[in-house]
Design an enzyme around this catalytic site. Structure first.
Site, PDB file in Angstrom:
ATOM      1  N   ASP A  21       0.917  -1.324  -0.778  1.00 29.94           N
ATOM      2  CA  ASP A  21       0.096  -0.133  -0.073  1.00 29.94           C
ATOM      3  C   ASP A  21       0.980   0.982  -0.012  1.00 29.94           C
ATOM      4  OD1 ASP A  21      -2.096  -1.789   0.085  1.00 29.94           O
ATOM      5  OD2 ASP A  21      -1.868  -1.541   2.819  1.00 29.94           O
ATOM      6  N   GLU A 203     -11.709  -1.127  -3.686  1.00 25.82           N
ATOM      7  CA  GLU A 203     -10.548  -0.144  -2.335  1.00 25.82           C
ATOM      8  C   GLU A 203      -9.381   0.673  -3.448  1.00 25.82           C
ATOM      9  OE1 GLU A 203      -9.564  -3.856  -0.114  1.00 25.82           O
ATOM     10  OE2 GLU A 203      -7.779  -3.778  -1.216  1.00 25.82           O
TER      11      GLU A 203
END
Length: 329
Positions: A21, A203
């Site tokens: 991420d 997401e």
């Protein structure tokens, strides 16, 4: 699998190892900041350097560590650092040891103007608008913020439904760094087959502006080799809170490439290269697909980087590059 036991290709050496991420922010003074999820999911880290290349070996500082119990005690995920409303803020998600999937979005604030040296404080959960009865009451994570024409917007993923829930993306306008002033607007729900592998997921939103359009990339499906990136776009003159003004592309824009040895690419961000013009996409991926146990806990999602090019219509094109082709850093 040990990270050294995979098949090396000219494409799959990492930029920064074991940092999922990934998020990179270049400040107005040129300083580059890097943060990401760490394999233990237990802290928020930050690096700073004068340029993107310097981030690789920059000292990594721990800014904040999870609580011992209760909210924010497990699954510290996907931090992003931004400068807005005159200060430094980090947006991240966290769960509760007693209810590990009770994930919610939180905000940290730097008390000074130097994010590497000054103290950080908790502001608690992100706050919905007073009129919003729905936001942040269920599994919510992966928030990003961006400015457009003097106003700030917040995009996040939140699950809805009963039983096996679905992760959608929502947008709202911000009144402050930790509060929205509009009700949530649904941007996208998993419509297509590539968004529904193992889990129905949208997401990891990221914003890219180019040639009169605003592009929103996002990640889809479970976190293994099926993880991939999709994209939406809107005209810069449109109302960003009008869901009908957004268009989602039918197919993914970045996915696993077995020949190149890149698996499960996603959860990206965008940053300018050193020339101030070239757009770069920073994302994570694994160099293998054989994972023992839950892919979420495999530590070898490495941060990687690629140059973004544009087609004749001005749409971004994402193509894996050989390591030696990343000298534009």
């Amino acid at each position: 699998m040990n990270k050294d036991n995979y098949i090396h290709t000219p494409y799959n050496d990492e930029w920064i190892a074991q940092r999922a991420d990934p998020f990179v922010y270049r400040h107005t003074d040129g300083t580059c900041y890097f943060t990401a999820s760490v394999p233990a999911y237990d802290r928020i880290i930050l690096r700073a350097a004068n340029d993107l290349g310097g981030l690789v070996h920059a000292e990594e500082k721990t800014l904040w560590v999870r609580h011992e119990s209760g909210p924010q005690s497990i699954h510290i995920w996907a931090p992003e650092i931004h400068y807005l409303f005159g200060g430094w803020y980090i947006y991240y998600a966290a769960g509760d040891k007693d209810d590990i999937w009770n994930i919610r979005p939180y905000v940290l604030h730097c008390k000074g103007q130097n994010p590497m040296k000054d103290e950080w404080e908790e502001l608690g959960m992100m706050q919905a608008a007073d009129s919003d009865e729905f936001s942040f009451h269920a599994f919510s994570l992966d928030a990003t913020v961006f400015e457009h024409r003097g106003e700030w917007y917040y995009i996040w993923a939140e699950k809805t439904g009963v039983g096996r829930q679905i992760s959608n993306l929502y947008i709202g306008k911000m009144a402050a760094a930790n509060k929205l002033c509009t009700d949530q607007v649904l941007l996208t729900t998993p419509d297509y087959d590539w968004e529904r592998v193992d889990f129905w997921v949208n997401e990891g939103p990221a914003i890219l502006k180019h040639d009169g359009k605003i592009f929103l990339t996002f990640s889809a499906s479970a976190t293994g080799a099926c993880y991939c990136m999709g994209m939406m776009y809107i005209d810069e003159n449109a109302d960003l809170l009008d869901s009908h003004a957004w268009t989602k592309l039918r197919h993914s824009v970045l996915k696993t490439d077995e020949e190149k040895g890149i698996y499960g690419p996603g959860h990206n961000c965008f940053v300018k290269a050193e020339d101030g013009v070239t757009d770069l996409c920073v994302y994570h991926a694994r160099p293998y697909d054989e994972i023992i146990g839950d892919p979420l806990y495999d530590p070898n999602r490495h941060a990687r980087i690629m140059k973004v090019t544009y087609d004749e219509k001005g749409f971004p094109v994402f193509v894996y590059q050989k390591v030696e082709e990343t000298e534009y850093l």
